[in-house]
Write a protein that holds these residues in place. Structure first.
Motif, PDB file in Angstrom:
ATOM      1  N   SER A 363      19.529 -36.578  23.325  1.00  0.00           N
ATOM      2  CA  SER A 363      18.287 -36.991  22.669  1.00  0.00           C
ATOM      3  C   SER A 363      18.146 -36.334  21.298  1.00  0.00           C
ATOM      4  CB  SER A 363      17.099 -36.629  23.557  1.00  0.00           C
ATOM      5  OG  SER A 363      15.880 -36.956  22.925  1.00  0.00           O
ATOM      6  N   ASN A 366      20.745 -37.888  18.876  1.00  0.00           N
ATOM      7  CA  ASN A 366      20.368 -39.264  18.530  1.00  0.00           C
ATOM      8  C   ASN A 366      19.210 -39.292  17.537  1.00  0.00           C
ATOM      9  OD1 ASN A 366      20.765 -42.062  18.814  1.00  0.00           O
ATOM     10  ND2 ASN A 366      19.078 -42.211  20.269  1.00  0.00           N
ATOM     11  N   ASN A 367      18.360 -38.275  17.593  1.00  0.00           N
ATOM     12  CA  ASN A 367      17.218 -38.196  16.672  1.00  0.00           C
ATOM     13  C   ASN A 367      17.515 -37.340  15.448  1.00  0.00           C
ATOM     14  OD1 ASN A 367      15.430 -39.770  18.256  1.00  0.00           O
ATOM     15  ND2 ASN A 367      15.134 -38.012  19.629  1.00  0.00           N
TER      16      ASN A 367
END
Length: 413
Positions: A363, A366-367
């Motif tokens: 996460s 991906n960010n």
């Protein structure tokens, strides 16, 4: 019509090629029926037991019946006659040779029983370890395919970031290499799956072209919290029982060799009929006793006794040495067993932690909150933990099976 026939043929081929699915309990029953090594050990025990029972016949009288016809000539006279006789002999004393031979045979029975226990413990180990290897191969194949998909997803994510200018080409190439490695791992897992099945078919005594599948896992036990009494366990192992049987046989052989220095006493008797016509009508009987004593045998009896005494010492000293080795083996096997149980718990903990970290790391990457290197390390850690977990689960079964084999016990006892 032709289409119908072809369809039926395809259905028949599909059904005939369908693999039979066996649990561990099913495999155990198949092994009991088919394994040649187990059957051989069982038949050997039966043979030795029959030989021992045959020796008890020496305590019973030996009875035989004779029916004869004679014709001859004496001083120009023809002699012709018939005889019918029932004979019996009974040994009263033979220097304790019979009891020594039975004791020697009992020792051989103990050795055969210990050998059967050894074979059963070995086959129990083989079945557990090979079944665990098949399960490990199945888990590895499933895990490898999961990792392959994970690597493919990771590659897609890295390529998207590269196309948007947020990742470098090196990260893309490394992700592609990871995917190729994952594909190779799938191939290795498929090969392991096939070879482990071949090993299982061998130990089960099935035909080489048999197609089987397994379900479930090997039953596991919890090790005792208390430290075993290794000395007591060593004296209950097949190795100890085999040594005791060899010592008994050696002692009996020594006793038997000494019987040659003592006399032997036999009783004999016979009843029957004789006559010129058949069936003879004149009664006849006889009884007798024979006492025999060998006074000199050229030194054979002396050296036979000396050899038997040496063999007795050999058997006793072999057991003394074997006992120490058995205790050391038991300690080592138990230590590996208890350690393997804890290693599974540790591995499970790492997988649980790695999965949570991987979810968070994916996460963040991906960010754009984490670098590729940081995320890559977390991903590799998780995959390493998962591979180690499947391996540790297999090793735990093998360690328990080895602990049982060292004791001479197992699922076949």
């Amino acid at each position: 019509m032709k289409k119908t026939i072809v369809f039926l043929i395809l259905i028949f081929v599909s059904v005939s090629c369908r693999a039979a699915t066996y649990s561990f309990a099913d495999c155990l029953e198949i092994l009991k029926k088919n394994n040649a090594e187990l059957i051989s050990a069982e038949q050997n025990l039966q043979s030795v037991q029959s030989q021992m029972r045959a020796l008890y016949g020496n305590y019973l009288p030996q009875i035989s019946a004779n029916l004869g016809y004679q014709k001859g000539e004496t001083d120009m006279l023809d002699n012709e006659g018939y005889s019918a006789t029932l004979n019996a002999t009974q040994n009263l004393f033979n220097g304790f040779s019979d009891s020594a031979r039975i004791s020697e045979a009992e020792g051989k029975v103990k050795v055969a029983e210990a050998n059967l226990r050894t074979v059963k413990a070995k086959l129990s180990y083989d079945l557990k370890s090979i079944f665990a290897s098949v399960v490990y191969a199945q888990d590895s194949l499933k895990l490898s395919k999961s990792i392959q998909k994970r690597r493919a997803d990771n590659l897609n994510m890295v390529e998207l970031r590269f196309q948007s200018g947020r990742e470098n080409r090196g990260s893309v190439l490394l992700s592609k290499a990871y995917l190729k490695q994952a594909q190779l791992d799938v191939l290795k897992a498929e090969n392991l799956y096939q070879t482990s099945h071949s090993s299982l078919i061998r130990v089960l005594g099935l035909a080489p072209d048999e197609v089987i599948e397994v379900q479930g896992r090997v039953p596991e036990n919890t090790p005792s919290a208390a430290t075993p009494a290794f000395g007591s366990l060593a004296r209950q192992t097949p190795g100890a029982l085999q040594a005791q049987g060899q010592i008994q046989s050696a002692e009996a052989s020594l006793k038997n060799s000494r019987s040659e220095f003592l006399p032997s006493l036999d009783l004999s008797g016979s009843v029957g009929k004789t006559g010129e016509d058949f069936f003879p009508d004149r009664d006849r009987w006889s009884v007798g006793a024979t006492l025999s004593w060998s006074l000199f045998s050229g030194g054979k009896d002396y050296f036979t006794q000396k050899s038997a005494f040496a063999q007795k010492l050999v058997a006793e000293n072999n057991w003394k040495n074997s006992e120490l080795e058995l205790i050391a083996q038991l300690r080592q096997a138990f230590a590996e067993y208890t350690e393997s149980v804890e290693q599974v718990k540790v591995s499970d903990a790492f997988v649980e932690a790695g999965a949570v970290r991987a979810e968070i790391g994916r996460s963040k990457y991906n960010n754009g909150l984490s670098s590729f290197d940081d995320w890559d390390k977390i991903e590799n850690d998780l995959i390493s933990y998962q591979k180690d977990q499947t391996l540790k689960r297999r090793d735990r079964v093998v360690a328990e099976a080895n602990w049982e084999k060292t004791q001479g016990v197992g699922v076949l006892q």
